[in-house]
Design a protein around this motif. Sequence first.
Motif, mmCIF file in Angstrom:
data_model
loop_
_atom_site.group_PDB
_atom_site.id
_atom_site.type_symbol
_atom_site.label_atom_id
_atom_site.label_comp_id
_atom_site.label_asym_id
_atom_site.label_seq_id
_atom_site.Cartn_x
_atom_site.Cartn_y
_atom_site.Cartn_z
ATOM 1 N N THR A 624 36.420 0.766 17.946
ATOM 2 C CA THR A 624 36.443 -1.051 17.473
ATOM 3 C C THR A 624 35.995 -1.544 18.771
ATOM 4 O OG1 THR A 624 38.625 0.146 16.203
ATOM 5 C CG2 THR A 624 38.582 -2.377 17.110
ATOM 6 N N LYS A 625 35.648 -2.874 18.130
ATOM 7 C CA LYS A 625 35.038 -3.776 18.756
ATOM 8 C C LYS A 625 35.787 -5.240 18.198
ATOM 9 C CE LYS A 625 32.061 -5.827 21.066
ATOM 10 N NZ LYS A 625 31.640 -5.609 22.835
ATOM 11 N N THR A 626 36.576 -5.966 18.854
ATOM 12 C CA THR A 626 37.076 -7.354 18.908
ATOM 13 C C THR A 626 36.721 -8.342 19.640
ATOM 14 O OG1 THR A 626 39.490 -5.214 19.211
ATOM 15 C CG2 THR A 626 39.715 -7.836 18.605
ATOM 16 N N LYS A 627 36.823 -9.369 18.988
ATOM 17 C CA LYS A 627 35.592 -10.121 20.173
ATOM 18 C C LYS A 627 37.202 -11.491 20.262
ATOM 19 C CE LYS A 627 34.212 -12.771 15.630
ATOM 20 N NZ LYS A 627 32.929 -14.134 15.246
ATOM 21 N N ASP A 628 36.874 -12.140 21.230
ATOM 22 C CA ASP A 628 38.259 -13.265 21.186
ATOM 23 C C ASP A 628 39.672 -12.806 21.927
ATOM 24 O OD1 ASP A 628 36.357 -15.409 21.116
ATOM 25 O OD2 ASP A 628 36.420 -15.698 19.069
ATOM 26 N N VAL A 629 39.325 -11.456 22.584
ATOM 27 C CA VAL A 629 40.960 -10.602 22.849
ATOM 28 C C VAL A 629 41.758 -11.792 23.134
ATOM 29 C CG1 VAL A 629 42.032 -8.703 23.916
ATOM 30 C CG2 VAL A 629 39.695 -9.201 22.598
ATOM 31 N N SER A 652 35.480 -9.813 24.964
ATOM 32 C CA SER A 652 35.803 -9.083 23.343
ATOM 33 C C SER A 652 36.742 -7.338 24.359
ATOM 34 C CB SER A 652 34.236 -8.846 23.783
ATOM 35 O OG SER A 652 33.615 -7.960 24.705
ATOM 36 N N ARG A 653 36.610 -6.273 23.417
ATOM 37 C CA ARG A 653 36.586 -5.417 23.381
ATOM 38 C C ARG A 653 36.830 -4.468 22.924
ATOM 39 N NH1 ARG A 653 42.193 -6.277 22.292
ATOM 40 N NH2 ARG A 653 41.931 -4.429 20.119
ATOM 41 N N SER A 654 35.922 -3.661 24.123
ATOM 42 C CA SER A 654 35.706 -2.090 22.855
ATOM 43 C C SER A 654 36.265 -0.905 23.342
ATOM 44 C CB SER A 654 33.622 -2.042 23.666
ATOM 45 O OG SER A 654 33.513 -2.586 23.456
ATOM 46 N N THR A 655 36.742 -0.037 21.905
ATOM 47 C CA THR A 655 37.999 0.941 22.414
ATOM 48 C C THR A 655 36.936 2.524 21.313
ATOM 49 O OG1 THR A 655 39.491 -0.434 22.730
ATOM 50 C CG2 THR A 655 40.349 1.997 22.067
ATOM 51 N N ILE A 656 36.728 3.296 22.024
ATOM 52 C CA ILE A 656 36.324 5.358 21.218
ATOM 53 C C ILE A 656 37.394 5.789 22.036
ATOM 54 C CG2 ILE A 656 34.906 5.046 23.460
ATOM 55 C CD1 ILE A 656 32.671 6.467 21.296
ATOM 56 N N SER A 657 37.762 6.005 20.085
ATOM 57 C CA SER A 657 38.927 7.456 20.360
ATOM 58 C C SER A 657 38.742 8.368 19.969
ATOM 59 C CB SER A 657 40.472 6.956 20.617
ATOM 60 O OG SER A 657 40.327 6.301 18.776
ATOM 61 N N PHE A 658 39.384 9.462 20.381
ATOM 62 C CA PHE A 658 39.349 11.401 19.660
ATOM 63 C C PHE A 658 41.138 10.956 20.058
ATOM 64 C CE2 PHE A 658 39.561 15.788 20.500
ATOM 65 C CZ PHE A 658 38.655 15.988 19.124
ATOM 66 N N ASN A 659 41.375 11.728 18.500
ATOM 67 C CA ASN A 659 42.515 12.891 18.706
ATOM 68 C C ASN A 659 42.336 13.563 18.108
ATOM 69 O OD1 ASN A 659 44.502 12.487 16.154
ATOM 70 N ND2 ASN A 659 45.476 11.744 18.337
ATOM 71 N N ILE A 660 43.261 14.671 17.970
ATOM 72 C CA ILE A 660 43.341 15.588 17.230
ATOM 73 C C ILE A 660 44.955 16.008 17.260
ATOM 74 C CG2 ILE A 660 43.330 17.328 19.721
ATOM 75 C CD1 ILE A 660 42.147 19.499 17.761
ATOM 76 N N ASN A 661 45.321 16.760 16.201
ATOM 77 C CA ASN A 661 47.353 16.686 16.267
ATOM 78 C C ASN A 661 46.749 17.991 14.871
ATOM 79 O OD1 ASN A 661 49.206 16.955 13.852
ATOM 80 N ND2 ASN A 661 49.895 16.204 15.707
ATOM 81 N N ARG A 662 47.899 19.050 16.191
ATOM 82 C CA ARG A 662 47.827 20.205 15.540
ATOM 83 C C ARG A 662 49.315 20.463 15.894
ATOM 84 N NH1 ARG A 662 46.129 24.826 12.334
ATOM 85 N NH2 ARG A 662 47.076 26.988 12.919
#
Length: 823
Positions: A624-629, A652-662
Amino acid sequence: MILRYKNLQLFTAFLLVSLLVSSRLKAQTKAPVYLIKGKVLDEKKQELMYALVNLYHSKDSTLVTATLTNEQGDFSFSKAPEGSYLIEIVSMGYQKKFHGPFVVNPGYQMISIENILMLPETKQLNTVDILAKKPLIERKNGKVILNIASSTIASGNTAMEILSKAPGVTADNEGNFSLRGKTGVNIMIDGKLTYLSTTQLSNLLRTTPGSSIQNIEIISNPTAKYDAAGTGGIININLKKNSSYGTNGNVQLGAGYGTFYKSDIGISLNHRSKKVNIFGNYNYANNKEYEDLFVRRSTKALESATYFDQEAKQNYFKRNNTYKAGLDYYLNDHQIIGFMASGYVNNNKITDHILTRIGAQPGITDSTVLGNNPGKSTFRNQSYNLNYKAVLDTSGQELNVDIDYSRIKNTEQTIYQSEFMNANGIAFKNPLIFRNATPTKINILAAKLDYSYPFSPKLKLETGLKSSYVNTDNDFQSANFQDNSWINDPAKSNRFTYKEYINAAYASLHKTFEGGTNVQVGLRTELTRSEGNSITLQSVLKRNYLDFFPNFAISHSLSKDHDLGFSYSRRIERPGYQSLNPFIYYADLYTLAQGNPTLKPEYANALELTYGYQKKTNFSLAYTKTKDVIATTLLTDTIKKTLLLYEQNLASRSTISFNINRPFVLTNWWSTNNDLTLYYSRFSTPQLMGVPFKNGKTTFILNTTQTFQLHKTWNAELAANYTSSQAYGTYVAKPIYGIDLGISKSFARERANLKFAINDVFNTREIKINSAIPLQDYRLTQKQESRIFRLTFGYSFGSTVIKPARERANSSELEQNRVKTGN
């Protein structure tokens, strides 16, 4: 207030076009159509209401359409083309029943199927009952669903506590939620936005009992049907609904103890008949809570420095009343009109004792300020909803209209009393006494229209309009206590009004292809007009902007065990009403908060790739890339020695994420669900306090829930969560973790339930933050009452004959999300 004439024209035109399109499509069907009708009975040969009836082509078993039986057990399909068909009847608690195949043609223009008998479904293996229970966490249609109703611990927690421990979700000390590192998360209740500010929403969630929640939906990339607000995604809280036919209800009593005693009581009643559904509920909570706050900071000016060491002890006394009542009237089998009134009356009192030690060197006290700041507040809301729903045909063509009006009135008053002592504890100047009063009035009017048209069982169009109007009036009044009387201070008083119009339209197309591929593409457009008027300062700021919010999602079943998906959406987060008010609010003599009328909305573009294995293990990778946070910054005034909480836009804010559910089933009595999120989030702006600013951090969040089936009527649950250090705008939050435990016993044929829960067993949950700005030095610790022992008793009475619950989508929920409730 009423909608503008142009808005009414727009809604009228859209309604006429929808009806004309429907009529035109029907008129273009030149092929002859035939009637299929029938009646469904239960094992006692009584009419079976609201059974699902599916109509299939007998040649390839493809679904043609579906309907429900009415109160007399009758069903009909009035637009069946010539062909060979097969009918399937499905109803909860009964075995599936098939009828056919049969043929409709000019020789058999009407098919009548009388007295289809359904048999009860019995599932037994020797003496072991097989009980169907929803898993705690599910993934469906791009949503993560938490089935809270089956959780033992939930009955002993509030909605705020449950959300702060949900997979991938974190909350800061002010109640701002983030989802996998993305802030700007919008909270919905029953599919409706609440239009509350951050403080108001967190107060509401803190008094919404977990026992009233059915499930929670976490939607990272919502479709165009949803409001575009929420750059971090949407969290939808679905409350429990009574789905039984006849007269029934539920009573719940609760008591708790942490540092102070707590109690709550709730009752809900429901009556359903052939034509009328009447419902209502009332909840009351009487809670006393505490919060300890520790702040250590320093300010530097030229060659000198001042060190502050603050300790605050706050006690809250809350009496909250919430209510809802409504009526649905069934005009016929396909049209429903309903009216609902709801609201709350919340009365709060607070005692706030603050000790501030001030010195020129660390650990040395030159002077002391003793603060005693009592406060009281009242929050009142009345909301009204008028709803009309029409099922235009058996193929699924629907029209839904909602009109909402809300009136909110809040009154807050705090008296600030400060005494000044030297290093020897002797007063060296007169006490300072002043008060702030904040009466607020808010009016919200919203209307929306949703229309869906299925071109075929595999192609569906959804479209709609929404218009909302919000008018707020904040009259901030400050007064000084002099000569035994209160004297108004015009220099610190301010009246601020705000008006906002949002007109929106959307269209969304869903298509299912052969081979297991589903595609959804949508576009939403929103026109926003706003006016902020600081009457005292004679300053007016007007804005007018048009935005487009596209979204796209595709999923494909690679095989029986492998599913792949991709989605994209663009979203907006507008400033809260209170955040735009430029008045200064005092937390204490040296800690202030001020609104920012120049705040701009923030925009986000989000991408997500998902993969599912065997319908159990789920992976997701998102960016996700967000401007004018919009971020809360803590700014130090080196002259006044104060700390100012001030919202402003970062670049701006930049967020990269990884999720695992089990989930795992370890034994026949022990199951577990585990969720891990790993994300990196970075905030940056070219200039903050005169220098470039960057704040980034890698964070991981672990949630695990252990469920134990101790006996047929006994259940236990243990939940643990851990969130490592994370970046929040201009500060860094330290790790937070805790363990919850609960056990429940059902009896009286499962009508009664007794639950005992311990929240934060080892009393470890506390919030710690420090500045991420190199030129600032502050450390804050916030410890709320978190270890609480709760006992809850619930009893259901009345009819248990199931009838589908009536659902509606309030059109003003988003606007109310930005209003203070005082819960």
